[in-house]
Design an enzyme around this catalytic site. Structure first.
Site, short mmCIF file in Angstrom:
data_model
loop_
_atom_site.label_atom_id
_atom_site.label_comp_id
_atom_site.label_asym_id
_atom_site.label_seq_id
_atom_site.Cartn_x
_atom_site.Cartn_y
_atom_site.Cartn_z
N ASP A 282 0.82 -1.21 0.00
CA ASP A 282 0.00 0.00 0.00
C ASP A 282 0.86 1.26 0.00
O ASP A 282 2.08 1.21 0.14
CB ASP A 282 -0.97 -0.01 1.20
CG ASP A 282 -0.32 -0.47 2.50
OD1 ASP A 282 0.93 -0.49 2.58
OD2 ASP A 282 -1.05 -0.80 3.44
N GLU B 195 -9.64 -1.70 5.42
CA GLU B 195 -10.31 -1.49 6.71
C GLU B 195 -11.55 -2.37 6.79
O GLU B 195 -12.02 -2.89 5.77
CB GLU B 195 -10.70 -0.01 6.83
CG GLU B 195 -9.54 0.97 6.71
CD GLU B 195 -8.69 1.04 7.98
OE1 GLU B 195 -8.73 0.11 8.80
OE2 GLU B 195 -7.96 2.05 8.13
N HIS C 232 -7.58 -5.26 10.12
CA HIS C 232 -7.26 -4.87 8.73
C HIS C 232 -5.96 -5.52 8.26
O HIS C 232 -5.07 -5.82 9.05
CB HIS C 232 -7.25 -3.34 8.54
CG HIS C 232 -6.10 -2.61 9.14
ND1 HIS C 232 -6.25 -1.43 9.84
CD2 HIS C 232 -4.76 -2.85 9.15
CE1 HIS C 232 -5.06 -0.99 10.22
NE2 HIS C 232 -4.15 -1.84 9.82
P1 PGA Z 1 1.94 -2.53 12.95
O1 PGA Z 1 0.72 -2.29 11.96
O2 PGA Z 1 2.79 -3.56 12.29
O3 PGA Z 1 2.64 -1.22 13.05
O4 PGA Z 1 1.34 -3.02 14.23
C1 PGA Z 1 0.06 -3.40 11.39
C2 PGA Z 1 -1.03 -2.90 10.47
O5 PGA Z 1 -1.63 -1.86 10.74
O6 PGA Z 1 -1.30 -3.60 9.48
#
Ligand code: PGA
Length: 262
Positions: A68, A144, A139
């Protein structure tokens, strides 16, 4: 269902990921890696960098596709995912930046950038191994809750929760966090040949349990991995804390023949 591997810590998870990917590149120098940002995969990338160095693996032909990118954030911004992937993956692993793709978040081309990205993944032969983190709301990528389980790469609106979670990367200033992004869809992620989801810490426990033991629902995007023929969750004890069948997953993994790999 997915294979569930409950590990001691991030290092053990990182070693498992690194072995799997280094073995793949050793037999297929043109391997296609799906790459993720966030704090979760950092240890895994570090272990992969060590494996590549110690085993002298040639990575000059490896291709990569990030999950993304923020919409409207200049690529040279230090928090653009192009910059983050360059810093955390391309440079430590010694990959050729020309082979590394990140969705194009430029506003002018946004309406067509998603379809083009999916076409580029297909033209590369598809993703061999996709690494994923998981949000506290389940997510994956920037899909989302409510995202279509069949979605391709497209523009999404970030939730306020995700923007607040990510404000730490923008000096704590929520106004600086973009409101939109372009993300591989859940359908795109499901096309990867192997998906490895990592999760660490108590704050991921509910999302992990919903993904593995809950129903398949767009309200928990990671639950779509129940439809994937080769998905592996590598999680620490804290992230496994809400699983009802954790003992069974431990028993299965402890009795797994070594030749099967992950
Ligand atoms: P993080 O985020 O690895 O910083 O916990 C994971 C995500 O939001 O997919």
């Amino acid at each position: 269902m997915a294979e569930i591997i409950i590990v001691r810590d991030q290092d053990e998870a990182g070693e498992l990921y690194a072995h799997c990917v280094a073995d793949l590149i050793a037999v297929n120098p043109f391997a296609v890696l799906g790459l993720a940002t966030g704090s979760t995969p950092l240890t895994a990338y570090q272990h992969l960098a060590w494996q590549i160095r110690d085993r002298g693996i040639d990575v000059s032909h490896v291709r990569g596709f990030a999950l993304d990118e923020y919409a409207g954030l200049p690529v040279e911004h230090p928090e653009s995912y192009r910059s983050v992937i360059t810093r955390t993956v391309v440079e430590p692993l010694g990959l050729d930046p020309r082979h590394i793709h990140v969705p194009d978040g430029a506003l002018e081309t946004l309406p067509t950038a998603g379809e083009e990205y999916d076409r580029a993944i297909a033209a590369a032969g598809g993703i061999d191994v996709q690494i994923l983190g998981i949000g506290t709301d389940g997510h994956i990528g920037f899909n989302e809750p409510g995202s279509s389980l069949a979605s391709g790469t497209r523009v999404k609106t970030l939730t306020e929760q995700t923007r607040q979670d990510n404000a730490r990367f923008f000096g704590g200033n929520l106004d600086q966090v973009p409101t939109h992004c372009i993300t591989q869809g859940i359908g795109t992620i499901l096309k990867a040949r192997h998906v490895i989801l990592l999760a660490f810490g108590e704050n991921k426990a509910q999302a992990v349990a919903d993904s593995i033991e809950g129903g398949i629902s767009s309200f928990c995007p990671a639950s779509a991995l129940q439809l994937h023929p080769h998905a592996t969750f590598i999680i620490d004890e804290a992230a496994a804390g809400s699983l009802k069948r954790a003992d069974y997953y431990r028993w299965v993994y402890a009795n797994k023949p070594e030749w099967q790999g992950i």
